[in-house]
Scaffold this active site. Sequence first.
Site, PDB file in Angstrom:
ATOM      1  N   ASP A 299       0.830  -1.196   0.000  1.00 59.47           N
ATOM      2  CA  ASP A 299       0.000   0.000   0.000  1.00 59.47           C
ATOM      3  C   ASP A 299       0.873   1.257   0.000  1.00 59.47           C
ATOM      4  O   ASP A 299       1.884   1.327   0.708  1.00 59.47           O
ATOM      5  CB  ASP A 299      -0.900  -0.022   1.240  1.00 59.47           C
ATOM      6  CG  ASP A 299      -1.896   1.105   1.281  1.00 59.47           C
ATOM      7  OD1 ASP A 299      -2.750   1.154   0.385  1.00 59.47           O
ATOM      8  OD2 ASP A 299      -1.816   1.938   2.205  1.00 59.47           O
TER       9      ASP A 299
ATOM     10  N   GLU B 224       1.717  -0.133  -4.909  1.00 56.23           N
ATOM     11  CA  GLU B 224       0.766   0.893  -5.339  1.00 56.23           C
ATOM     12  C   GLU B 224       1.470   2.246  -5.317  1.00 56.23           C
ATOM     13  O   GLU B 224       1.896   2.712  -4.260  1.00 56.23           O
ATOM     14  CB  GLU B 224      -0.440   0.924  -4.402  1.00 56.23           C
ATOM     15  CG  GLU B 224      -1.408   2.057  -4.720  1.00 56.23           C
ATOM     16  CD  GLU B 224      -2.294   2.441  -3.535  1.00 56.23           C
ATOM     17  OE1 GLU B 224      -3.431   2.884  -3.775  1.00 56.23           O
ATOM     18  OE2 GLU B 224      -1.837   2.318  -2.377  1.00 56.23           O
TER      19      GLU B 224
END
Length: 550
Positions: free
Chosen positions: A214, A283
Amino acid sequence: MTIMPEINPNDILGIDKDWWRGAVIYQIYPRSYQDSNDDGIGDLAGIIHRLDHIASLGVDAIWISPFFKSPMLDFGYDVSDYRDVDPMFGTLGDFDALIEKAHNLGLKVLIDLVLSHSSDQHPWFIESRETRDNPKADWYVWADAKPDGSPPNNWLSIFGGSAWEWSPERMQYYLHNFLVEQPDLNLHNPDVQDALLDVCRFWLDRGVDGFRLDTINFYFHDKLLRDNPALAPERRNFTIAPEVNPYNWQDHLYDKNQPENLDFLRRMRAVMDEYPAATAVGEVGDAQYGLEIQSQYTSGGDKVHMCYSFDFLSGETPSAETVGAVIEKQEASIGDGWACWAFSNHDVVRHPTRWNLDEAGQRVFAALLLSLRGSVCLYQGEELGLTEAYVAFEELQDPYGIRFWPKFKGRDGCRTPIPWVSDNHNGGFSQSKPWLPVAVEHLQRSVEAQTRLEDSTLAFYRNMIALRKSLPELVKGEFEFVTHTQDVVAFWRRYQGRAVLCAFNLSGETRELPLPEGAYDDITAPFHATVAGGMLTLPAYQAWFGAQNR
């Protein structure tokens, strides 16, 4: 004397360390996949129950959004214990059972690691904010106020307002790029890095095949805490934060994207290389520099294996020219790195709604996605053609949407439960009231209903993924554009002496394309197109695949 060739143990074991290259990865948002204990919230046991559906798609791996212990203010992206399962989702035993069944079905398992920040209820932060001289005092990003008491600089939170929150315990500000309750970890401290790498080892030892990382470009901040400059209005891009959020008014040069991140990613890759075939997809959350960062983070074979940016997660329906511009920029910069493409995920409006696509439009864009050079992430429900669900303000759960309603309705509309059957008002997701309502319009698109139809969206995804897996050119091949103008995107994928020409009509009108010279084998695909006299005729929202031996 005969010299025996060196034998790689992984070859004996049949381990493909490159399995991730060209893989199709299915994202599971566990709260909304399947509820097994009728509390209205999906869980790990529910995922186990539905793994056969995922395997039937022909995908290579699953990515499970966070299921760690958490106060759930950001639904698991605020972690209070990196090494345990939140009771809402089950137990570590349930996770072990999930790993075993997934592997038995031929599915790799990636889990979502949130390393840039934790929950403010994590023991590390509780200790860190007690005093300025405790053992974890420097584990988070702390800074003194300006002489007038205002925050240390102008950095903004993606969730709105200042990225700094005052702590009366320490009489200092701490950094939070997201919610106030999500303080940023200080990765400039080697002890923090070591602790996070130990978290990686914990899950790899437990059998996971890798991680989705993330906000990978948020790991480090500028040590000097310099102000971000203003961003010219014409450069503003609303893929990371909604238009109503002034986060878009800054050029984020100092609160993320720092060069120190490269060395940490090398440390993480070294840990992953201790395991037979672990992988990581990052990401990259940046509206201006996403493709450049993606290239930096995946190049050289010593950082993460692949990254995805937000170029195709925006609100603008990609034209042929837009697709061409993104891919050409990526191809020019990626070098020996590797991309991972996505059209939808748990943070953005589902792309059929975002791009106003009918069923034919959804299919041609899915075929395009599954033909690009790189790996692919599919978001749960994408294979059913689910649209964005309307969630009334009274039923909203997402703090992001609650804050910016009604200009921005948050992320709940893409997170509503999966409909498994059509004859149940909760779609077979739960016997109790779901945490978010099941969209009425989704019931007719249930897995059960579509499984009965030969020409359903679900059948299309199964066929298209099977086509991709049957053609090594689409999985690992080189890429070369033929055209990306006048609604047509066409390119070559080449691998080991064979080439496949992929052509897509992204419009609602018939388009023609002069074919490059040569004889083609028309590959059976779930589309309709004709070739005559060296001219390819593509009806509205149709695609074509033609193979050549070179």
